[in-house]
Design an enzyme around this catalytic site. Sequence first.
Site, short mmCIF file in Angstrom:
data_model
loop_
_atom_site.label_atom_id
_atom_site.label_comp_id
_atom_site.label_asym_id
_atom_site.label_seq_id
_atom_site.Cartn_x
_atom_site.Cartn_y
_atom_site.Cartn_z
N CYS A 137 0.84 -1.19 0.00
CA CYS A 137 0.00 0.00 0.00
C CYS A 137 0.88 1.25 0.00
CB CYS A 137 -0.94 0.09 1.20
SG CYS A 137 -2.11 -1.25 1.29
N LYS A 189 5.94 -4.91 -3.22
CA LYS A 189 7.38 -4.76 -3.04
C LYS A 189 7.80 -4.56 -1.60
CE LYS A 189 11.43 -3.13 -5.29
NZ LYS A 189 11.87 -4.51 -5.55
#
Length: 589
Positions: free
Chosen positions: A2, A584
């Site tokens: 997020c 990531k």
Amino acid sequence: MCGIIGFKGTGLVTAELVEGLQRMEYRGYDSWGVAVMTKKGIFVEKKVGAIGDGKLEQPPVDALLGIAHTRWATHGGVTKTNAHPHLSKDKRFAVAQNGIVENYLELKSSLQKQGYQFKTSTDTEVIVHLIDAKLKQVKIFAEAVRLAFLELIGRNTIITLDQQTEQIVAIRNGSPLVIGHLPDGGVLLASDTLPLAGKARTVTYLDDQQLVVINDKVSVFAVKTGKPLKLHQQKFDFIEQKIDKAGFDHFMLKEIVEQQYTIKEAVSYSDQELLPLIKALKKARTIYTVGAGTAAFAAGQIARVLRVVAKLPVQELKAYEIDSYLPLMSAKDLLLAVSQSGETADTLDAVGKAQKRGVTIASIVNMIGSTLSRGSQYAYLSRSGPEICVASTKAYTAQLAWGYLLAMTIIGKHKQAQAEIGKVAKKLKGYFTDQTFRQLQKLAIDLAKHEHFFVIGKAQHFYTALEGALKIKEITYKHFEGFSAGELKHGVIALIDQGTPVFGIVGNDQYQADVLSALAEVRARGARTFGITARPNEFFDVHIPAIDGGNLDSITKIIPFQLLSYFLGIQQKNNPDKPRNLAKSVTVK
Ligand code: F6R
């Protein structure tokens, strides 16, 4: 995991937010949304999927401030309704969150008893209603946010936009938030520094449990007490780096090819700059290296090179498996944490636990200004520039190069290490050719029909086998398992069947014979063998050329796996930059 952004300033607010999200898209790409405030109220638009060109249907041009979010779903499926920001029922304020509200079921049922109705299946909606409930009691928006936050359990960073006070109020806890102070008085608040690059002159890194109010000025408070804190602004010299694909089809291929430069940047540290860490390493009773995922394999390689070259007592650990080692740790020990983002929850958690035992913390991180770097006594950067593809490539090899430089500097061979890396960089330049790409593309077509693969290696090639297998899993969604050559006979060989593809990483070193004989054994049982090495060999059915990197084989031999995973991913019609289910920066546990 997020990305959050907030902006108050001059110019096109929506465009600023969307550009920020685009720069942070790697943090989550299930869905995204913006909430901007105009004189008429809060306008919210949400979209499912990656942000891409960031086009909105009717973005208001007269917005004064706003917040936005790019989502990696935890609670609630990937739908427009579940995307953030979430608007309060009376449309007075909007909320976006990065984290997990661990007690959301209890909070939800208590709010339902108070008459709140839930429209989404997210944990974020609990925060919206909680703020609303607190607002009815305290009337002051920032105080309502603070009081609501105090009821949340878990690592949660939240951002809110309030129509009535024209404020952005945010709280950092667990995942990062950095305030960028723009030269014209504007303020950009984001989950990482990428949206601030080329814009902010100074930044303020918020710490966990700090609340920021952005209106005409920026004020920071302690969440627990509500007391004001000093705003620490520091110079921000993150020059804007063009975050584009530079003519490549994907960031992944661009970042793989960039390694010919990034490994050199990683070893640009002088011996004097490494000296403070070297002194601490020499003094330490036990050195632990720690990381998660690819960074854990980098931590393994760094530990190995520190043992083999510098003869130091180094033990590699997985961040999420540190607990049983904690009783052994004390102020006599040093922990070197390895991370691309410097924000991985598991790694930060391991570091925090070791810190509590008095352990000295050092780190090698790629992202500038990360929580991990800021919390380390000895902080080094791998200097690879932004890594946008979710799967790590250039940060991994840069960290290996830095680890090698460190080990060699300890034994007085700093210049030699830099020269060796320079030579490898040159060889890489010669490797990244159309011919190599075509060969691996052809191999990808050949391999696409298989679902199960194995790769064996030994010593430095063992970690490469693990990292190579991870790369292929991430990008192709195929089952690719890495083993030590020595492990084969102890069970794994039972998996070998007619035609099973088995890769062997063969270095020009003392372990060559072990890997070759392991390949011979699997071949005798029907496996199809693929040799990743400089020269063809009778043990290989297929030879995959790789550079002979000697001591730096850990760098050169991972490259064919990176390229193969890329081409195999393309073959599968996957988006290599955004593998399914992955994000990531894994800021939740
Ligand atoms: C793999 C990958 C992940 C990360 C891991 C740690 O390609 O990207 O396995 O390596 O989540 O992330 P960092 O390095 O940011 O701590």
